[in-house]
Design a protein around this motif. Structure first.
Motif, PDB file in Angstrom:
ATOM      1  N   SER A   1      53.779  34.815  63.399  1.00 37.86           N
ATOM      2  CA  SER A   1      54.757  35.772  62.775  1.00 37.86           C
ATOM      3  C   SER A   1      54.036  37.297  64.590  1.00 37.86           C
ATOM      4  CB  SER A   1      54.424  36.330  62.204  1.00 37.86           C
ATOM      5  OG  SER A   1      55.041  37.829  62.433  1.00 37.86           O
ATOM      6  N   PRO A   2      55.224  37.163  65.280  1.00 36.64           N
ATOM      7  CA  PRO A   2      55.711  38.412  66.443  1.00 36.64           C
ATOM      8  C   PRO A   2      55.049  39.462  66.291  1.00 36.64           C
ATOM      9  CG  PRO A   2      57.520  38.039  66.021  1.00 36.64           C
ATOM     10  CD  PRO A   2      56.700  37.060  65.139  1.00 36.64           C
ATOM     11  N   LYS A   3      54.953  40.255  65.164  1.00 32.73           N
ATOM     12  CA  LYS A   3      54.236  41.717  64.509  1.00 32.73           C
ATOM     13  C   LYS A   3      53.693  41.310  63.024  1.00 32.73           C
ATOM     14  CE  LYS A   3      59.473  43.085  64.782  1.00 32.73           C
ATOM     15  NZ  LYS A   3      60.567  43.823  63.273  1.00 32.73           N
ATOM     16  N   GLY A   4      52.994  40.043  62.993  1.00 29.84           N
ATOM     17  CA  GLY A   4      51.872  40.563  61.448  1.00 29.84           C
ATOM     18  C   GLY A   4      52.337  40.149  60.320  1.00 29.84           C
ATOM     19  N   GLY A   5      51.529  40.686  59.758  1.00 29.32           N
ATOM     20  CA  GLY A   5      52.037  40.748  58.217  1.00 29.32           C
ATOM     21  C   GLY A   5      50.598  41.378  57.484  1.00 29.32           C
ATOM     22  N   TRP A   6      51.664  41.706  56.539  1.00 26.72           N
ATOM     23  CA  TRP A   6      50.285  42.099  55.848  1.00 26.72           C
ATOM     24  C   TRP A   6      50.436  41.590  53.839  1.00 26.72           C
ATOM     25  CZ3 TRP A   6      47.395  46.134  56.876  1.00 26.72           C
ATOM     26  CH2 TRP A   6      47.605  47.186  58.836  1.00 26.72           C
ATOM     27  N   TRP A   7      48.723  41.733  53.539  1.00 27.18           N
ATOM     28  CA  TRP A   7      49.128  41.588  52.140  1.00 27.18           C
ATOM     29  C   TRP A   7      48.190  42.799  51.266  1.00 27.18           C
ATOM     30  CZ3 TRP A   7      50.314  37.088  49.223  1.00 27.18           C
ATOM     31  CH2 TRP A   7      50.822  35.976  50.511  1.00 27.18           C
ATOM     32  N   LEU A   8      48.401  43.088  50.109  1.00 29.80           N
ATOM     33  CA  LEU A   8      47.711  43.884  49.436  1.00 29.80           C
ATOM     34  C   LEU A   8      46.739  43.682  48.578  1.00 29.80           C
ATOM     35  CD1 LEU A   8      46.263  46.597  48.255  1.00 29.80           C
ATOM     36  CD2 LEU A   8      48.901  46.585  46.897  1.00 29.80           C
ATOM     37  N   CYS A   9      45.768  43.031  48.674  1.00 29.70           N
ATOM     38  CA  CYS A   9      44.524  42.690  47.297  1.00 29.70           C
ATOM     39  C   CYS A   9      43.888  42.865  46.340  1.00 29.70           C
ATOM     40  CB  CYS A   9      43.824  41.469  48.593  1.00 29.70           C
ATOM     41  SG  CYS A   9      44.571  40.745  50.067  1.00 29.70           S
ATOM     42  N   MET A  10      44.310  42.786  45.519  1.00 27.36           N
ATOM     43  CA  MET A  10      43.427  43.559  43.815  1.00 27.36           C
ATOM     44  C   MET A  10      42.915  42.748  43.368  1.00 27.36           C
ATOM     45  SD  MET A  10      46.037  46.260  42.802  1.00 27.36           S
ATOM     46  CE  MET A  10      48.056  44.969  43.116  1.00 27.36           C
ATOM     47  N   TRP A  11      41.213  42.840  42.982  1.00 25.55           N
ATOM     48  CA  TRP A  11      40.955  42.186  41.591  1.00 25.55           C
ATOM     49  C   TRP A  11      40.467  42.820  40.089  1.00 25.55           C
ATOM     50  CZ3 TRP A  11      40.150  42.249  47.001  1.00 25.55           C
ATOM     51  CH2 TRP A  11      40.037  40.668  47.771  1.00 25.55           C
ATOM     52  N   LEU A  12      41.130  42.575  39.389  1.00 24.05           N
ATOM     53  CA  LEU A  12      40.834  43.634  38.372  1.00 24.05           C
ATOM     54  C   LEU A  12      39.661  42.878  37.584  1.00 24.05           C
ATOM     55  CD1 LEU A  12      44.687  42.329  36.936  1.00 24.05           C
ATOM     56  CD2 LEU A  12      43.271  44.187  38.290  1.00 24.05           C
ATOM     57  N   LYS A  13      39.290  43.792  37.332  1.00 18.15           N
ATOM     58  CA  LYS A  13      37.821  43.814  36.224  1.00 18.15           C
ATOM     59  C   LYS A  13      37.916  42.604  35.243  1.00 18.15           C
ATOM     60  CE  LYS A  13      36.462  48.825  36.345  1.00 18.15           C
ATOM     61  NZ  LYS A  13      35.992  49.732  35.109  1.00 18.15           N
ATOM     62  N   GLY A  14      36.215  42.177  35.193  1.00 23.92           N
ATOM     63  CA  GLY A  14      35.794  40.456  34.709  1.00 23.92           C
ATOM     64  C   GLY A  14      36.849  40.827  33.149  1.00 23.92           C
ATOM     65  N   GLY A  15      36.596  39.053  32.909  1.00 23.13           N
ATOM     66  CA  GLY A  15      37.237  39.133  30.930  1.00 23.13           C
ATOM     67  C   GLY A  15      36.441  38.064  30.600  1.00 23.13           C
ATOM     68  N   GLN A  16      37.415  37.865  29.404  1.00 24.85           N
ATOM     69  CA  GLN A  16      37.087  36.860  29.059  1.00 24.85           C
ATOM     70  C   GLN A  16      37.785  35.755  28.437  1.00 24.85           C
ATOM     71  OE1 GLN A  16      35.077  38.192  25.197  1.00 24.85           O
ATOM     72  NE2 GLN A  16      32.775  38.487  26.035  1.00 24.85           N
ATOM     73  N   PHE A  17      38.323  34.626  29.315  1.00 25.99           N
ATOM     74  CA  PHE A  17      38.680  33.422  29.129  1.00 25.99           C
ATOM     75  C   PHE A  17      38.864  33.228  27.692  1.00 25.99           C
ATOM     76  CE2 PHE A  17      40.193  29.226  29.230  1.00 25.99           C
ATOM     77  CZ  PHE A  17      42.055  29.013  29.253  1.00 25.99           C
ATOM     78  N   ARG A  18      39.821  33.071  26.929  1.00 22.15           N
ATOM     79  CA  ARG A  18      39.693  32.331  25.636  1.00 22.15           C
ATOM     80  C   ARG A  18      40.993  31.589  25.285  1.00 22.15           C
ATOM     81  NH1 ARG A  18      38.446  37.670  22.068  1.00 22.15           N
ATOM     82  NH2 ARG A  18      37.467  38.400  22.752  1.00 22.15           N
ATOM     83  N   PRO A  19      40.641  30.280  25.397  1.00 18.74           N
ATOM     84  CA  PRO A  19      41.258  28.870  24.844  1.00 18.74           C
ATOM     85  C   PRO A  19      42.808  29.182  23.449  1.00 18.74           C
ATOM     86  CG  PRO A  19      39.197  28.100  24.843  1.00 18.74           C
ATOM     87  CD  PRO A  19      39.783  29.286  24.862  1.00 18.74           C
ATOM     88  N   PRO A  20      43.770  29.083  23.979  1.00 22.99           N
ATOM     89  CA  PRO A  20      44.565  29.194  22.284  1.00 22.99           C
ATOM     90  C   PRO A  20      44.650  28.039  21.476  1.00 22.99           C
ATOM     91  CG  PRO A  20      46.048  27.925  24.707  1.00 22.99           C
ATOM     92  CD  PRO A  20      44.563  27.928  25.034  1.00 22.99           C
ATOM     93  N   GLN A  21      44.904  28.868  20.629  1.00 22.71           N
ATOM     94  CA  GLN A  21      44.189  28.402  19.024  1.00 22.71           C
ATOM     95  C   GLN A  21      44.938  28.088  18.160  1.00 22.71           C
ATOM     96  OE1 GLN A  21      42.475  31.247  16.723  1.00 22.71           O
ATOM     97  NE2 GLN A  21      40.507  31.822  18.696  1.00 22.71           N
TER      98      GLN A  21
END
Length: 112
Positions: free
Chosen positions: A92-112
């Motif tokens: 890219s001749p102009k470059g680019g931008w990404w906004l990166c966010m990380w949400l606080k950790g949690g728990q993965f729960r498989p579907p029941q």
């Protein structure tokens, strides 16, 4: 189901330099910070074109890498504990931008 704690843990604005020939190295987004839950990437570049490359490449082990084209307002959400990612080189001749966010950790729960 994925339950998150409330709040955003970290925010970065990533600039892709014009004519970036290196991109970003392959990495885990949780390295050094195990409190991160989901990673959120948002493309902020209106002028971006797929001919410039600069894709977000994710490596969802044990599957093949997947390239996600940077389109304006495209949001990509993933669990960084299960895949690696990188921003690919860009012409890219102009470059680019990404906004990166990380949400606080949690728990993965498989579907029941």
């Amino acid at each position: 189901e994925y339950r998150l704690e409330e709040g955003v843990l970290d925010v970065k604005l990533r600039h892709i330099n014009p004519g970036d020939t290196l991109g970003q190295p392959l990495h885990f987004d949780v390295e050094g910070n195990l409190g991160r839950g989901l990673a959120v990437y948002l493309c902020l570049s209106k002028e971006w074109s797929v001919m410039y490359d600069g894709q977000l490449r994710v490596h969802p082990f044990p599957f093949k890498p997947k390239d996600i084209a940077p389109r304006y307002n495209r949001m990509v959400i993933f669990d960084p504990t299960f895949l690696m990612s990188r921003l690919m080189p860009s012409s890219s001749p102009k470059g680019g931008w990404w906004l990166c966010m990380w949400l606080k950790g949690g728990q993965f729960r498989p579907p029941q």
